[in-house]
Motif scaffolding. Structure first.
Motif, PDB file in Angstrom:
ATOM      1  N   SER A 145       2.549   2.443   2.730  1.00  0.00           N
ATOM      2  CA  SER A 145       1.785   1.910   1.606  1.00  0.00           C
ATOM      3  C   SER A 145       2.760   1.255   0.643  1.00  0.00           C
ATOM      4  O   SER A 145       3.715   1.891   0.184  1.00  0.00           O
ATOM      5  CB  SER A 145       1.022   3.040   0.904  1.00  0.00           C
ATOM      6  OG  SER A 145       0.261   2.533  -0.173  1.00  0.00           O
ATOM      7  N   SER A 149       3.355  -1.376  -2.813  1.00  0.00           N
ATOM      8  CA  SER A 149       2.877  -2.097  -3.993  1.00  0.00           C
ATOM      9  C   SER A 149       3.886  -3.180  -4.327  1.00  0.00           C
ATOM     10  O   SER A 149       5.096  -2.914  -4.377  1.00  0.00           O
ATOM     11  CB  SER A 149       2.715  -1.148  -5.184  1.00  0.00           C
ATOM     12  OG  SER A 149       1.666  -0.234  -4.955  1.00  0.00           O
ATOM     13  N   TYR A 150       3.385  -4.396  -4.533  1.00  0.00           N
ATOM     14  CA  TYR A 150       4.236  -5.523  -4.887  1.00  0.00           C
ATOM     15  C   TYR A 150       4.244  -5.637  -6.410  1.00  0.00           C
ATOM     16  O   TYR A 150       3.210  -5.864  -7.031  1.00  0.00           O
ATOM     17  CB  TYR A 150       3.727  -6.794  -4.230  1.00  0.00           C
ATOM     18  CG  TYR A 150       3.737  -6.701  -2.711  1.00  0.00           C
ATOM     19  CD1 TYR A 150       4.898  -6.946  -2.003  1.00  0.00           C
ATOM     20  CD2 TYR A 150       2.588  -6.328  -2.004  1.00  0.00           C
ATOM     21  CE1 TYR A 150       4.930  -6.844  -0.613  1.00  0.00           C
ATOM     22  CE2 TYR A 150       2.606  -6.224  -0.619  1.00  0.00           C
ATOM     23  CZ  TYR A 150       3.776  -6.482   0.068  1.00  0.00           C
ATOM     24  OH  TYR A 150       3.803  -6.369   1.443  1.00  0.00           O
ATOM     25  N   LEU A 151       5.434  -5.465  -6.995  1.00  0.00           N
ATOM     26  CA  LEU A 151       5.553  -5.322  -8.445  1.00  0.00           C
ATOM     27  C   LEU A 151       6.012  -6.589  -9.147  1.00  0.00           C
ATOM     28  O   LEU A 151       5.779  -6.751 -10.341  1.00  0.00           O
ATOM     29  CB  LEU A 151       6.527  -4.182  -8.764  1.00  0.00           C
ATOM     30  CG  LEU A 151       6.225  -2.849  -8.068  1.00  0.00           C
ATOM     31  CD1 LEU A 151       7.305  -1.833  -8.385  1.00  0.00           C
ATOM     32  CD2 LEU A 151       4.848  -2.329  -8.456  1.00  0.00           C
ATOM     33  N   ALA A 153       9.344  -4.274  -5.219  1.00  0.00           N
ATOM     34  CA  ALA A 153       8.320  -3.601  -4.417  1.00  0.00           C
ATOM     35  C   ALA A 153       8.662  -2.125  -4.282  1.00  0.00           C
ATOM     36  O   ALA A 153       9.836  -1.737  -4.318  1.00  0.00           O
ATOM     37  CB  ALA A 153       8.208  -4.243  -3.035  1.00  0.00           C
ATOM     38  N   THR A 190      -1.239 -10.652  -2.533  1.00  0.00           N
ATOM     39  CA  THR A 190      -1.381  -9.216  -2.305  1.00  0.00           C
ATOM     40  C   THR A 190      -0.815  -8.425  -3.469  1.00  0.00           C
ATOM     41  O   THR A 190       0.299  -8.681  -3.933  1.00  0.00           O
ATOM     42  CB  THR A 190      -0.664  -8.800  -1.006  1.00  0.00           C
ATOM     43  OG1 THR A 190      -1.128  -9.609   0.064  1.00  0.00           O
ATOM     44  CG2 THR A 190      -0.928  -7.345  -0.694  1.00  0.00           C
ATOM     45  N   VAL A 191      -1.582  -7.420  -3.911  1.00  0.00           N
ATOM     46  CA  VAL A 191      -1.136  -6.482  -4.939  1.00  0.00           C
ATOM     47  C   VAL A 191      -0.662  -5.188  -4.285  1.00  0.00           C
ATOM     48  O   VAL A 191       0.406  -4.657  -4.612  1.00  0.00           O
ATOM     49  CB  VAL A 191      -2.278  -6.188  -5.936  1.00  0.00           C
ATOM     50  CG1 VAL A 191      -1.854  -5.117  -6.948  1.00  0.00           C
ATOM     51  CG2 VAL A 191      -2.713  -7.466  -6.654  1.00  0.00           C
ATOM     52  N   GLN A 192      -1.462  -4.669  -3.351  1.00  0.00           N
ATOM     53  CA  GLN A 192      -1.137  -3.417  -2.662  1.00  0.00           C
ATOM     54  C   GLN A 192      -1.616  -3.513  -1.226  1.00  0.00           C
ATOM     55  O   GLN A 192      -2.663  -4.105  -0.945  1.00  0.00           O
ATOM     56  CB  GLN A 192      -1.789  -2.226  -3.376  1.00  0.00           C
ATOM     57  CG  GLN A 192      -1.284  -0.861  -2.972  1.00  0.00           C
ATOM     58  CD  GLN A 192      -1.949  -0.310  -1.703  1.00  0.00           C
ATOM     59  OE1 GLN A 192      -2.995  -0.792  -1.279  1.00  0.00           O
ATOM     60  NE2 GLN A 192      -1.355   0.698  -1.112  1.00  0.00           N
ATOM     61  N   THR A 225      -1.766  -1.148   2.560  1.00  0.00           N
ATOM     62  CA  THR A 225      -1.544   0.063   3.354  1.00  0.00           C
ATOM     63  C   THR A 225      -1.790  -0.262   4.816  1.00  0.00           C
ATOM     64  O   THR A 225      -2.824  -0.844   5.159  1.00  0.00           O
ATOM     65  CB  THR A 225      -2.479   1.202   2.918  1.00  0.00           C
ATOM     66  OG1 THR A 225      -2.194   1.551   1.560  1.00  0.00           O
ATOM     67  CG2 THR A 225      -2.281   2.437   3.789  1.00  0.00           C
ATOM     68  N   GLN A 247      -5.807  -4.144   2.167  1.00  0.00           N
ATOM     69  CA  GLN A 247      -5.027  -4.565   1.012  1.00  0.00           C
ATOM     70  C   GLN A 247      -5.931  -4.929  -0.138  1.00  0.00           C
ATOM     71  O   GLN A 247      -7.108  -5.248   0.022  1.00  0.00           O
ATOM     72  CB  GLN A 247      -4.120  -5.749   1.352  1.00  0.00           C
ATOM     73  CG  GLN A 247      -4.814  -7.058   1.658  1.00  0.00           C
ATOM     74  CD  GLN A 247      -3.814  -8.201   1.804  1.00  0.00           C
ATOM     75  OE1 GLN A 247      -3.513  -8.901   0.832  1.00  0.00           O
ATOM     76  NE2 GLN A 247      -3.309  -8.397   3.020  1.00  0.00           N
TER      77      GLN A 247
END
Length: 264
Positions: free
Chosen positions: A64, A66-68, A104, A210-212, A214, A259
């Motif tokens: 999983s 997350s793109y920060l 990320a 994409t934000v998140q 899995t 996602q």
């Protein structure tokens, strides 16, 4: 000297251990999207490979991410940490940094796939064999970056390709790494996020980032192409979900993902 895709994939997803769980790597432009940024699936594959090497465990089972921050090409640092080394499942985290920018954050679990019941309740997408499908690059698909690293075949030209979005955010396609490079588990994670987002079929203004993401990684595919089914069913307040299934040519589900994307 021209490098084969096998060389490119191995080089571009590699990271070098520095000690204390820290690894050095370089994000290249060879997996860039048309927006000029490294593809999120490529980033995930690189982080998953590096964390797996640090943990020294089994195959990746789930990841999983997350793109920060928007990634850039160039030198980067992977900071890994073990959370639990269980008998069947090992779990750790990896943080991707570019200088002072936290790009990320990923949590992933690894384990032994031997034994246990297998029962498939789904079915692969109804696609013609790859040899009978269309190369989208011959119908207006972009080239360069990611689209030079992954081969695609489609049953029919999507509506948005010709300026007539269908209104149905569903897509199916065959995918494989260019030059027939074997698809390992990090590459499966990459292929969950390497095709055009189906939300573009809703019309102008429906592109996304994409934000998140899995991914569940079930098994290595047999050699050949991977059938891909992408769907979006919910768009809420400028965000949307995207589901992906990957099936090998023997009809086995090899990976799936969900996602959260934000409309651009």
């Amino acid at each position: 000297m021209n490098e084969s895709n096998e060389d490119v994939y191995d080089i571009d997803t590699a990271s070098v251990p520095r000690g204390d769980g820290i690894r050095d790597l370089t994000l290249t432009d060879r997996w860039n999207t048309p927006l000029g940024k490294p593809n999120g699936g490529y980033i995930l594959a690189t982080m998953l490979r590096g964390l797996g090497e640090e943990l020294g465990g089994g195959d990746p089972l789930v990841a999983s991410i997350s793109y920060l921050a928007s990634p850039e090409t160039g030198a980067a640092e992977l900071r890994t940490r073990s959370l639990r080394m269980g008998r069947r499942v090992q779990t750790g985290t990896a943080s991707l940094w570019e200088g002072e920018r936290h790009v990320a954050e990923m949590t992933a679990s690894f384990g032994d796939r031997a034994g246990g019941e297998t029962r498939e309740l789904g079915s692969p997408p109804a696609l013609r064999p790859p040899a009978g499908c269309i190369d989208p690059r011959e119908h207006g698909a972009p080239g360069g970056g990611l689209f030079d690293r992954v081969d695609y075949r489609i049953d029919q030209v999507p509506g948005f390709f010709v300026g007539k979005p269908s209104g149905d955010p569903t897509m199916t396609a065959w995918q494989r790494l260019r030059d027939g490079r074997e698809i390992d588990f990090p590459a499966l994670a990459l292929l969950c996020d390497s095709f055009v987002p189906p939300v573009v079929e809703l019309g102008e203004g429906f592109n996304s980032m994409t934000v998140q993401l899995t991914v569940h990684l079930h098994r290595r595919p047999c050699p050949g192409w991977v059938a891909t089914r992408l769907t979006t069913r919910h768009v809420v307040n400028g965000f949307h979900e995207e589901d992906c299934e990957l099936w090998d040519e023997d009809g086995n589900l090899v990976a799936q993902s969900r996602q959260l994307g934000i409309l651009l």
